[in-house]
Design an enzyme around this catalytic site. Structure first.
Site, mmCIF file in Angstrom:
data_model
loop_
_atom_site.group_PDB
_atom_site.id
_atom_site.type_symbol
_atom_site.label_atom_id
_atom_site.label_comp_id
_atom_site.label_asym_id
_atom_site.label_seq_id
_atom_site.Cartn_x
_atom_site.Cartn_y
_atom_site.Cartn_z
ATOM 1 N N LYS A 268 8.822 6.269 -0.239
ATOM 2 C CA LYS A 268 8.923 6.585 1.189
ATOM 3 C C LYS A 268 10.379 6.565 1.643
ATOM 4 O O LYS A 268 11.221 5.947 0.991
ATOM 5 C CB LYS A 268 8.163 5.528 2.009
ATOM 6 C CG LYS A 268 6.666 5.616 1.917
ATOM 7 C CD LYS A 268 6.003 4.613 2.856
ATOM 8 C CE LYS A 268 4.503 4.608 2.703
ATOM 9 N NZ LYS A 268 3.814 5.835 3.138
ATOM 10 N N ARG B 184 -6.412 5.395 -1.348
ATOM 11 C CA ARG B 184 -7.692 5.956 -1.783
ATOM 12 C C ARG B 184 -8.004 5.540 -3.210
ATOM 13 O O ARG B 184 -9.170 5.465 -3.605
ATOM 14 C CB ARG B 184 -7.663 7.483 -1.604
ATOM 15 C CG ARG B 184 -6.614 8.172 -2.419
ATOM 16 C CD ARG B 184 -6.318 9.583 -1.939
ATOM 17 N NE ARG B 184 -5.451 9.611 -0.762
ATOM 18 C CZ ARG B 184 -5.050 10.723 -0.156
ATOM 19 N NH1 ARG B 184 -5.457 11.909 -0.601
ATOM 20 N NH2 ARG B 184 -4.259 10.671 0.895
HETATM 21 N N1 BES Z 1 -0.111 3.635 3.886
HETATM 22 C C1 BES Z 1 0.085 5.003 4.023
HETATM 23 C C2 BES Z 1 -0.454 5.571 5.336
HETATM 24 C C3 BES Z 1 0.112 4.999 6.613
HETATM 25 C C4 BES Z 1 1.033 5.710 7.350
HETATM 26 C C5 BES Z 1 -0.337 3.796 7.109
HETATM 27 C C6 BES Z 1 1.520 5.177 8.531
HETATM 28 C C7 BES Z 1 0.151 3.273 8.298
HETATM 29 C C8 BES Z 1 1.081 3.970 9.019
HETATM 30 C C9 BES Z 1 -0.591 5.761 2.887
HETATM 31 O O1 BES Z 1 -0.695 5.070 1.690
HETATM 32 C C10 BES Z 1 0.223 6.981 2.610
HETATM 33 O O2 BES Z 1 1.368 6.848 2.319
HETATM 34 N N2 BES Z 1 -0.399 8.158 2.720
HETATM 35 C C11 BES Z 1 0.266 9.381 2.481
HETATM 36 C C12 BES Z 1 -0.650 10.283 1.681
HETATM 37 C C13 BES Z 1 0.004 11.531 1.154
HETATM 38 C C14 BES Z 1 1.039 11.185 0.110
HETATM 39 C C15 BES Z 1 -1.049 12.445 0.564
HETATM 40 C C16 BES Z 1 0.582 10.010 3.836
HETATM 41 O O3 BES Z 1 -0.233 9.931 4.748
HETATM 42 O O4 BES Z 1 1.662 10.582 3.969
HETATM 43 ZN ZN ZN Z 2 1.084 5.228 0.485
#
Ligand code: BES
Ligand code: ZN
Ligand code: ZN
Length: 495
Positions: A272, A346
C-alpha cells in the site's frame, strides 16, 4: 457504567446537571419548578424564532426549588437528516460532552413522551458511546470520574425502562470493547493478542474457545491464512468461540459469526501507499465486532446457539512473504491464484468459512473491512450488505435502521463470477474486471460458504473507523460497528 432509573419528579432529583432534550415538537416533561419552566420557555422561543440556539446551560439558584445545580437544555433539531433515534443519541452525547466540559459527571436525563423506553435507551446509548475516551497511549491524561447517569421517568414506566437499559448495557460494553481493540496498534494487538482478547471474553462468560496456532494452521492445510501471515514476525491464528445457551434455544438454527482479523495490512508485496497504510491496524474491525457481539450475546443469555470464528494474521513483507503469482490450495481444496497480496481479507475468510463448515452452521454472517470499493460506493456512514437470502436481507436492513449501524445492500451479481476464473488455478481471488470491487470480493467469498448455510456478508471497510471530526456520537477512531447490529439481528431471528 453507573446508571439509575428514578420515578421521581424533576425537582426531587439531585445531580450535577439536569438534561432536558427538546425535540422539534417541543414535547416536554412535567416541570414543577417555575425557574426551570422559565428557562425552557425562553429556550423554546429562541429555537422557534431561529436564533440557532443549540443548547442552553445555566446554573440554578436556591430559589429554583430543585436540588440540581445546573440545567442543560439541548435541541435535537440541529441534525434533521439523521435516521431513527440517531438524533436523540447524538444530542445526548453532546449533552454529556457539555457537562464534562464543566467537570460535571453526575447527570440526570429527563425522559418523557409516549416512547419513553425507546427514548431512554437512545439517551443512555448516546451518553455512554459519546463519553468513550481512549487514553491508553496518552501520558498526560487527567483521570476522569465515571459517569453517573440517572433517568427520570414516570412511575409506571420505571420497570420497563430499567429492564431495557439493563439489556442495553452489555451491548454498549461490547461496542466500546470493539472500539478499544480497533484502536490498538498492531505491535500490541498481534494475531495472538487478538485471539487472547477473544479467549478472555469467552472465559468471562464460560464459553469454550479453541485457538489454532501457526503450526496447526500449516499442518491442517489452512494454506490461505497461513500464507497471508507468513511475512510477519507475528504469526497467524484462528480462534473459535462457542456460545451454547443454558436452557432450550428458541430457534434450532446454529448461527455462525466470522470476523476478518487482519491486525495490520501493509498490502504485502503488493504494498500500500503511505497515505492509506497507516490506518491499517483497523483491518481487524470485523473480528472486533464479533468479539464485542459475543460478549453481549453471552451476557444477555440469548436463547440461540452462536459460534464465532476469527481468522487473524498480519499481512507484512519479508523474504518469506507470499508473492503475487503464487497458487495456493485453500482449506476447502479450491486452488487460488494470488494476483494481488493486498486482497488478503477474502483469503483468510475463505479458510475461516472452510473451518466453519465443519460446524454445520445454518446461518453465516461475516463482518470484514474488505474493500476500499465499498467505501467509494457508500461513503463513511454505511456498510455494504450482500446476501441472496430474503429473510436475512430484511432482518439486517431493519436491524441497521434500528441500531444506527446502517446498511445498504449491494449486488451479488452472478454474471461477474466469470471474472474470477483463472487459466491455471481454480480461481483468481480478484476479478479481471476491476470495477465492482466490493461485489467481486463478495462473489469470491460466496464460493466458500458452507453448504446449506444462509449467508450475509457485511463489508465494514467504510465504517469500522471514524476519521477526522466526530461522527454522530462517535469520536475519531474505532466505532465497534456490527456489535449492536448483530445483537439486534439475533433478537429478530429468535422472535
Ligand atoms: N483492508 C483492505 C480494505 C480497506 C480499505 C479496509 C480501507 C479499511 C479501509 C483490503 O485488504 C484491501 O486492501 N483491499 C483491496 C483489494 C484490491 C487489491 C482488489 C482494495 O480494496 O483496494
Ligand atoms: Zn489488503
Ligand atoms: Zn485488508
Amino acid at each position: 457504567m453507573k446508571f439509575k432509573v428514578v420515578p421521581k419528579s424533576l425537582s426531587d432529583i439531585s445531580a450535577g446537571a439536569m438534561v432536558i432534550l427538546q425535540d422539534e415538537a417541543f414535547a416536554m416533561p412535567r416541570i414543577e419548578s417555575a425557574a426551570i419552566a422559565k428557562h425552557v420557555t425562553a429556550f423554546s422561543a429562541a429555537v422557534l424564532i431561529g436564533e440557532c440556539k443549540r443548547e442552553w446551560f445555566c446554573t440554578l439558584g436556591k430559589d429554583a426549588g430543585v436540588r440540581t445545580q445546573h440545567l442543560l437544555l439541548e435541541s435535537t433539531s440541529f441534525t434533521p437528516w439523521m435516521p431513527g433515534m440517531e438524533r436523540m443519541k447524538t444530542t445526548a452525547a453532546r449533552a454529556v460532552e457539555q457537562c464534562r466540559a464543566q467537570n460535571i459527571n453526575s447527570i440526570a436525563f429527563a425522559v418523557h413522551g409516549t416512547e419513553s423506553v425507546e427514548s431512554a435507551c437512545a439517551m443512555f446509548e448516546g451518553a455512554v458511546l459519546g463519553d468513550f475516551q481512549d487514553v491508553r497511549y496518552k501520558t498526560q491524561a487527567k483521570p476522569r470520574k465515571a459517569l453517573e447517569l440517572q433517568f427520570v421517568v414516570e412511575a409506571e414506566q420505571a420497570a420497563a425502562v430499567r429492564r431495557a437499559l439493563e439489556e442495553m448495557e452489555p451491548i454498549l460494553e461490547g461496542v466500546n470493547l470493539a472500539r478499544e481493540l480497533v484502536n490498538q496498534p498492531h505491535h500490541d494487538l498481534t494475531p495472538a493478542a487478538l485471539a487472547g482478547a477473544a479467549a478472555m471474553v469467552a472465559q468471562k462468560h464460560g464459553m469454550k474457545v479453541d485457538i489454532l496456532d501457526e503450526k496447526k494452521l500449516k499442518r491442517e492445510g489452512y494454506e490461505l491464512l497461513y500464507n497471508v501471515g507468513r511475512g510477519s514476525e507475528y504469526p497467524p491464528r484462528m480462534t473459535i468461540v462457542r456460545y451454547v445457551p443454558k436452557g432450550k434455544a428458541k430457534i434450532s438454527d446454529h448461527i455462525m459469526l466470522v470476523g476478518k482479523g487482519m491486525t495490520y495490512d501493509t498490502g504485502g508485496l503488493s504494498i500500500k501507499g503511505a497515505d492509506s497504510m497507516f490506518k491499517m491496524n483497523q483491518d481487524m474491525g470485523g473480528a472486533a465486532a464479533v468479539i464485542g457481539a459475543m460478549h453481549a450475546i453471552a451476557a444477555l443469555k440469548m436463547p440461540v446457539r452462536v459460534t464465532a470464528i476469527i481468522p487473524s494474521a498480519h499481512n507484512a513483507v519479508d523474504g518469506a512473504a507470499f508473492h503475487p503469482g503464487a497458487i495456493l490450495r485453500s482449506k476447502k481444496g479450491t486452488t487460488v491464484f494470488i494476483e494481488n497480496t493486498d486482497a488478503e481479507g477474502r483469503l483468510i475468510l475463505a479458510d475461516a468459512f472452510a473451518r466453519g463448515a465443519e460446524e454445520k452452521p445454518d446461518v453465516l454472517i461475516d463482518f470484514a473491512t474488505l474493500t476500499g470499493a465499498a467505501t467509494r460506493a457508500l461513503g463513511p456512514r454505511l456498510a455494504a450488505l450482500f446476501t441472496e437470502d430474503e429473510r436475512l436481507r430484511s432482518i439486517f436492513l431493519a436491524a441497521g435502521e434500528k441500531t444506527g449501524d446502517n446498511l445498504w445492500q449491494l449486488p451479488l451479481w452472478r454474471e461477474y463470477e466469470a471474472g474470477l476464473k483463472h487459466h491455471l488455478a481454480d480461481m483468481n481471488h480478484v476479478s479481471c474486471d476491476k470495477t465492482a470491487g466490493a461485489t467481486n470480493a463478495a462473489l469470491f467469498l460466496k464460493h466458500f460458504v458452507p453448504e446449506k448455510a444462509r449467508w450475509a456478508h457485511v463489508d465494514i471497510a467504510p465504517v469500522a473507523c471514524v476519521e477526522g471530526a466526530k461522527a454522530r456520537y462517535f469520536s475519531t477512531g474505532g466505532t465497534g460497528f456490527g456489535v449492536r447490529l448483530t445483537v439486534e439481528a439475533l433478537k429478530r431471528m429468535v422472535e
